[in-house]
Scaffold this motif. Structure first.
Motif, PDB file in Angstrom:
ATOM      1  N   ASP A 159       0.827  -1.204   0.000  1.00  0.00           N
ATOM      2  CA  ASP A 159       0.000   0.000   0.000  1.00  0.00           C
ATOM      3  C   ASP A 159       0.867   1.263   0.000  1.00  0.00           C
ATOM      4  O   ASP A 159       0.573   2.231  -0.701  1.00  0.00           O
ATOM      5  N   MET A 160       1.926   1.234   0.784  1.00  0.00           N
ATOM      6  CA  MET A 160       2.822   2.392   0.836  1.00  0.00           C
ATOM      7  C   MET A 160       3.535   2.574  -0.507  1.00  0.00           C
ATOM      8  O   MET A 160       3.704   3.695  -0.976  1.00  0.00           O
ATOM      9  N   LYS A 161       3.947   1.458  -1.101  1.00  0.00           N
ATOM     10  CA  LYS A 161       4.629   1.532  -2.392  1.00  0.00           C
ATOM     11  C   LYS A 161       3.701   2.095  -3.461  1.00  0.00           C
ATOM     12  O   LYS A 161       4.096   2.959  -4.249  1.00  0.00           O
ATOM     13  N   ALA A 162       2.465   1.625  -3.470  1.00  0.00           N
ATOM     14  CA  ALA A 162       1.496   2.108  -4.455  1.00  0.00           C
ATOM     15  C   ALA A 162       1.180   3.587  -4.235  1.00  0.00           C
ATOM     16  O   ALA A 162       1.064   4.349  -5.198  1.00  0.00           O
ATOM     17  N   ALA A 163       1.056   3.987  -2.981  1.00  0.00           N
ATOM     18  CA  ALA A 163       0.768   5.392  -2.682  1.00  0.00           C
ATOM     19  C   ALA A 163       1.937   6.287  -3.093  1.00  0.00           C
ATOM     20  O   ALA A 163       1.733   7.368  -3.667  1.00  0.00           O
ATOM     21  N   PHE A 164       3.161   5.839  -2.836  1.00  0.00           N
ATOM     22  CA  PHE A 164       4.328   6.623  -3.233  1.00  0.00           C
ATOM     23  C   PHE A 164       4.416   6.714  -4.751  1.00  0.00           C
ATOM     24  O   PHE A 164       4.683   7.784  -5.303  1.00  0.00           O
ATOM     25  N   GLN A 221       1.997   6.505  -6.871  1.00  0.00           N
ATOM     26  CA  GLN A 221       0.930   7.376  -7.362  1.00  0.00           C
ATOM     27  C   GLN A 221       1.253   8.849  -7.092  1.00  0.00           C
ATOM     28  O   GLN A 221       1.051   9.706  -7.945  1.00  0.00           O
ATOM     29  N   GLY A 222       1.765   9.140  -5.909  1.00  0.00           N
ATOM     30  CA  GLY A 222       2.035  10.536  -5.546  1.00  0.00           C
ATOM     31  C   GLY A 222       3.271  11.098  -6.225  1.00  0.00           C
ATOM     32  O   GLY A 222       3.266  12.212  -6.730  1.00  0.00           O
ATOM     33  N   ALA A 223       4.347  10.313  -6.246  1.00  0.00           N
ATOM     34  CA  ALA A 223       5.600  10.819  -6.799  1.00  0.00           C
ATOM     35  C   ALA A 223       5.770  10.470  -8.270  1.00  0.00           C
ATOM     36  O   ALA A 223       6.513  11.133  -8.991  1.00  0.00           O
ATOM     37  N   ARG A 232      13.431   2.005  -7.892  1.00  0.00           N
ATOM     38  CA  ARG A 232      14.247   2.745  -8.854  1.00  0.00           C
ATOM     39  C   ARG A 232      14.845   3.984  -8.186  1.00  0.00           C
ATOM     40  O   ARG A 232      15.999   4.326  -8.415  1.00  0.00           O
ATOM     41  N   MET A 233      14.053   4.650  -7.362  1.00  0.00           N
ATOM     42  CA  MET A 233      14.548   5.844  -6.671  1.00  0.00           C
ATOM     43  C   MET A 233      15.687   5.475  -5.727  1.00  0.00           C
ATOM     44  O   MET A 233      16.688   6.194  -5.635  1.00  0.00           O
TER      45      MET A 233
END
Length: 78
Positions: A4-9, A11-13, A19-20
């Motif tokens: 969920d955190m990965k998907a939210a990041f 989507q937001g970023a 990759r980051m």
């Protein structure tokens, strides 16, 4: 939870966190190499000017290499 955190990041970023992380680690590695190169250059100049003898130069270079290995090992562990 992590998904969920990965998907939210993402989507937001708009950037995949993996990759980051890889890009940031590459930047950190490059910065560390630049600093180590600068220190090695200063040591070479000091040796050329006669301020260091061979044993001091070798000891400093070995210390830099060991320090780089420790830092890179820690970063690779992340």
């Amino acid at each position: 939870m992590y998904g969920d955190m990965k998907a939210a990041f993402l989507q937001g970023a708009g950037v995949d966190p993996a990759r980051m992380k890889a890009v940031l680690l590459a930047i950190v590695f490059a910065a560390i190499f630049l600093v180590a190169g600068f220190i090695a250059q200063q040591l070479a100049e000091a040796y050329g000017d006669g301020l260091l003898d061979k044993s001091d130069l070798y000891q400093a270079l070995i210390t830099i290499c060991v320090l780089l290995l420790v830092i890179f090992s820690f970063l690779a562990w992340l």
